[in-house]
Design an enzyme around this catalytic site. Sequence first.
Site, PDB file in Angstrom:
ATOM      1  N   SER A 121      47.673  -7.124  28.364  1.00  0.00           N
ATOM      2  CA  SER A 121      46.426  -6.403  28.589  1.00  0.00           C
ATOM      3  C   SER A 121      45.946  -5.778  27.284  1.00  0.00           C
ATOM      4  O   SER A 121      46.677  -5.705  26.309  1.00  0.00           O
ATOM      5  CB  SER A 121      46.624  -5.317  29.654  1.00  0.00           C
ATOM      6  OG  SER A 121      45.405  -4.667  29.946  1.00  0.00           O
ATOM      7  N   LYS A 171      51.202  -7.135  36.136  1.00  0.00           N
ATOM      8  CA  LYS A 171      49.906  -7.401  35.494  1.00  0.00           C
ATOM      9  C   LYS A 171      48.849  -7.760  36.537  1.00  0.00           C
ATOM     10  O   LYS A 171      47.677  -7.382  36.411  1.00  0.00           O
ATOM     11  CB  LYS A 171      50.045  -8.542  34.477  1.00  0.00           C
ATOM     12  CG  LYS A 171      48.727  -9.002  33.834  1.00  0.00           C
ATOM     13  CD  LYS A 171      47.989  -7.864  33.140  1.00  0.00           C
ATOM     14  CE  LYS A 171      46.914  -8.332  32.184  1.00  0.00           C
ATOM     15  NZ  LYS A 171      45.930  -9.242  32.719  1.00  0.00           N
ATOM     16  N   HIS A 174      47.704  -4.611  37.969  1.00  0.00           N
ATOM     17  CA  HIS A 174      46.843  -4.010  36.926  1.00  0.00           C
ATOM     18  C   HIS A 174      45.432  -4.578  37.015  1.00  0.00           C
ATOM     19  O   HIS A 174      44.439  -3.856  36.948  1.00  0.00           O
ATOM     20  CB  HIS A 174      47.469  -4.276  35.552  1.00  0.00           C
ATOM     21  CG  HIS A 174      46.524  -4.213  34.394  1.00  0.00           C
ATOM     22  ND1 HIS A 174      45.600  -5.214  34.127  1.00  0.00           N
ATOM     23  CD2 HIS A 174      46.364  -3.292  33.413  1.00  0.00           C
ATOM     24  CE1 HIS A 174      44.915  -4.900  33.042  1.00  0.00           C
ATOM     25  NE2 HIS A 174      45.361  -3.746  32.594  1.00  0.00           N
ATOM     26  N   ASN A 175      45.333  -5.918  37.166  1.00  0.00           N
ATOM     27  CA  ASN A 175      44.019  -6.548  37.259  1.00  0.00           C
ATOM     28  C   ASN A 175      43.264  -6.077  38.499  1.00  0.00           C
ATOM     29  O   ASN A 175      42.042  -5.899  38.466  1.00  0.00           O
ATOM     30  CB  ASN A 175      44.162  -8.075  37.287  1.00  0.00           C
ATOM     31  CG  ASN A 175      44.626  -8.643  35.966  1.00  0.00           C
ATOM     32  OD1 ASN A 175      44.606  -7.963  34.943  1.00  0.00           O
ATOM     33  ND2 ASN A 175      45.070  -9.884  35.978  1.00  0.00           N
ATOM     34  N   GLU A 178      41.916  -2.720  37.764  1.00  0.00           N
ATOM     35  CA  GLU A 178      40.785  -2.929  36.841  1.00  0.00           C
ATOM     36  C   GLU A 178      39.525  -3.322  37.611  1.00  0.00           C
ATOM     37  O   GLU A 178      38.432  -2.799  37.348  1.00  0.00           O
ATOM     38  CB  GLU A 178      41.171  -4.020  35.838  1.00  0.00           C
ATOM     39  CG  GLU A 178      40.089  -4.480  34.907  1.00  0.00           C
ATOM     40  CD  GLU A 178      40.495  -5.760  34.195  1.00  0.00           C
ATOM     41  OE1 GLU A 178      39.790  -6.767  34.340  1.00  0.00           O
ATOM     42  OE2 GLU A 178      41.537  -5.742  33.507  1.00  0.00           O
TER      43      GLU A 178
END
Length: 295
Positions: A121, A171, A174-175, A178
């Site tokens: 990231s 991740k 995380h996306n 986001e």
Amino acid sequence: MKLGFIGLGRMGENMCLHLLEKKHKLVVNDLSKTQIQKLSRKGATPAYSLEEVTQKLSGKKVIWLMIPAGKPVDDTISKLLPSLNKGDILIDGGNSYFKDSIKRSQMLKKKGIYYLDCGTSGGISGARNGACMMVGGEKKIFKKIEKLFRDMCVKDGYGYMGESGAGHFVKMVHNGIEYGMMGALAEGMNAIKKSKFKSDLKEVAKVYAHGSIIESRLTSWMQEGMKRPYYSKISGSVPRGETEGEMENLEKLAPMKVLEQARKLRVKSRSSPGLIGKLIAVMRNEFGGHKFKKK
């Protein structure tokens, strides 16, 4: 460390430039000869085939893959396998689905080859100046090459997430976060636009990006994008991105209603373009160079 690096796109190229500044030696490969030559002028060793990558690495090989998720990763691993030996290490730094990473790790382990899945990231600027990385796989292998992650990331910006698949799973979450944050910012700006006060949205974005509770890199990218010449030309729709399918899978794995609504905002923007879609597209372009549609 001497490292093979396959994939010199927006992220890969900048990661390589950062590694070269940290005095790592790189053997670089890409589908584009132009990209290979560009990095070779910066001090990397060019390799115009996957076989050449392995030939130019001695001893235990460490090879970083920074390529699109899915079939490209599987195809690349298949082509590399005949040239890999027991103890070699492959690192997938792209947006691979975590279940695919688990399968690849299990397959490679049978051949004595280690596989680390690394969620990356920070966007293009992070790739160039210090990224954020979430690593899964065997902990002893992570520890063995930990200096590589330390050199590629900002202070405290990397960590071991757990067994194979954990890096890409963290991740993926995380996306999802986001997506929700970008959707909330865009919705908020849209609410201001529709209010009776007719505030200057660029002025609002400037203030939000400096000292507010919602100050963040995303807010700053939104503000910067609104000042770009392309801003007036961009349409109000968000093109389908590489991670959108992953987000649908994530919604089935855990209750993430904010993510679900944020993803639906993007889908809706394709049939009903507007400010929300425009601002999400702007933020995506600013941090990742993602393509956008013009009016």
